[in-house]
Write a protein that holds these residues in place. Structure first.
Motif, PDB file in Angstrom:
ATOM      1  N   THR A 104       0.840  -1.204   0.000  1.00  0.00           N
ATOM      2  CA  THR A 104       0.000   0.000   0.000  1.00  0.00           C
ATOM      3  C   THR A 104       0.873   1.251   0.000  1.00  0.00           C
ATOM      4  O   THR A 104       0.618   2.205  -0.726  1.00  0.00           O
ATOM      5  CB  THR A 104      -0.940   0.007   1.221  1.00  0.00           C
ATOM      6  N   TRP A 105       1.927   1.227   0.794  1.00  0.00           N
ATOM      7  CA  TRP A 105       2.847   2.355   0.861  1.00  0.00           C
ATOM      8  C   TRP A 105       3.608   2.509  -0.460  1.00  0.00           C
ATOM      9  O   TRP A 105       3.818   3.616  -0.949  1.00  0.00           O
ATOM     10  CB  TRP A 105       3.833   2.154   2.016  1.00  0.00           C
ATOM     11  N   LEU A 106       4.017   1.392  -1.052  1.00  0.00           N
ATOM     12  CA  LEU A 106       4.850   1.407  -2.252  1.00  0.00           C
ATOM     13  C   LEU A 106       4.111   1.851  -3.506  1.00  0.00           C
ATOM     14  O   LEU A 106       4.669   2.569  -4.342  1.00  0.00           O
ATOM     15  CB  LEU A 106       5.440   0.011  -2.476  1.00  0.00           C
ATOM     16  N   GLU A 107       2.872   1.439  -3.650  1.00  0.00           N
ATOM     17  CA  GLU A 107       2.130   1.659  -4.897  1.00  0.00           C
ATOM     18  C   GLU A 107       2.236   3.079  -5.459  1.00  0.00           C
ATOM     19  O   GLU A 107       2.580   3.250  -6.630  1.00  0.00           O
ATOM     20  CB  GLU A 107       0.671   1.255  -4.720  1.00  0.00           C
ATOM     21  N   PRO A 108       1.978   4.130  -4.679  1.00  0.00           N
ATOM     22  CA  PRO A 108       2.079   5.475  -5.270  1.00  0.00           C
ATOM     23  C   PRO A 108       3.519   5.929  -5.530  1.00  0.00           C
ATOM     24  O   PRO A 108       3.739   6.964  -6.141  1.00  0.00           O
ATOM     25  CB  PRO A 108       1.402   6.375  -4.229  1.00  0.00           C
ATOM     26  N   ARG A 109       4.486   5.162  -5.093  1.00  0.00           N
ATOM     27  CA  ARG A 109       5.888   5.538  -5.246  1.00  0.00           C
ATOM     28  C   ARG A 109       6.610   4.778  -6.363  1.00  0.00           C
ATOM     29  O   ARG A 109       7.773   5.046  -6.650  1.00  0.00           O
ATOM     30  CB  ARG A 109       6.622   5.319  -3.923  1.00  0.00           C
ATOM     31  N   LEU A 110       5.940   3.825  -6.986  1.00  0.00           N
ATOM     32  CA  LEU A 110       6.572   3.006  -8.020  1.00  0.00           C
ATOM     33  C   LEU A 110       7.107   3.838  -9.182  1.00  0.00           C
ATOM     34  O   LEU A 110       8.167   3.529  -9.728  1.00  0.00           O
ATOM     35  CB  LEU A 110       5.599   1.947  -8.550  1.00  0.00           C
ATOM     36  N   ASP A 111       6.392   4.887  -9.567  1.00  0.00           N
ATOM     37  CA  ASP A 111       6.840   5.724 -10.688  1.00  0.00           C
ATOM     38  C   ASP A 111       8.161   6.435 -10.384  1.00  0.00           C
ATOM     39  O   ASP A 111       8.864   6.842 -11.299  1.00  0.00           O
ATOM     40  CB  ASP A 111       5.777   6.761 -11.052  1.00  0.00           C
TER      41      ASP A 111
END
Length: 124
Positions: A104-111
């Motif tokens: 959940t934490w990682l998802e918006p940071r993948l880009d």
């Protein structure tokens, strides 16, 4: 491909990681192979390689342990190895300001990552 550097069963991942390190760092393939081997060798059991950051100079690992808890860290690496002494913890389950679920934490940071491990890529 130098097969002595490839962790068992990871040929495709090794090749992809090597290519990305060579491109990001603008370094010869032989050097990139050594670095890819170092990065993949660090990922085992409860330590998962998530991706590369900082123009391919840091590896993001997710440490999925029960004691003292899960965390993620950015760790510099080069031909000599993965430099855990200079790791930066960027997420942990005990931090009240961040979600307890790593994905959940990682998802918006993948880009923001330079390369994402296929196991964490939303497109695969």
């Amino acid at each position: 491909m130098n097969h002595t550097l490839v962790p068992s069963g990871r040929e495709e991942l090794f090749a992809e990681l090597t290519e990305n390190i060579a491109e990001l760092r603008e370094t010869p393939k032989d050097d990139a192979e050594v670095m890819a081997s170092n990065v993949l060798s660090r990922a085992y059991s409860t330590i998962h390689l998530v991706g590369l950051s900082d123009n391919g100079k840091r590896a993001l690992y997710h440490w999925d342990t029960s004691n003292p808890g899960a965390w993620a860290s950015l760790i510099p690496f080069d031909e000599r190895g993965v430099d855990s002494l200079n790791a930066i913890i960027i997420w942990q389950t005990t931090n009240e300001d961040q979600p307890d679920d790593f994905k959940t934490w990682l998802e918006p940071r993948l880009d923001g990552l330079d390369w994402v491990h296929p196991g964490y890529s939303p497109t695969r």
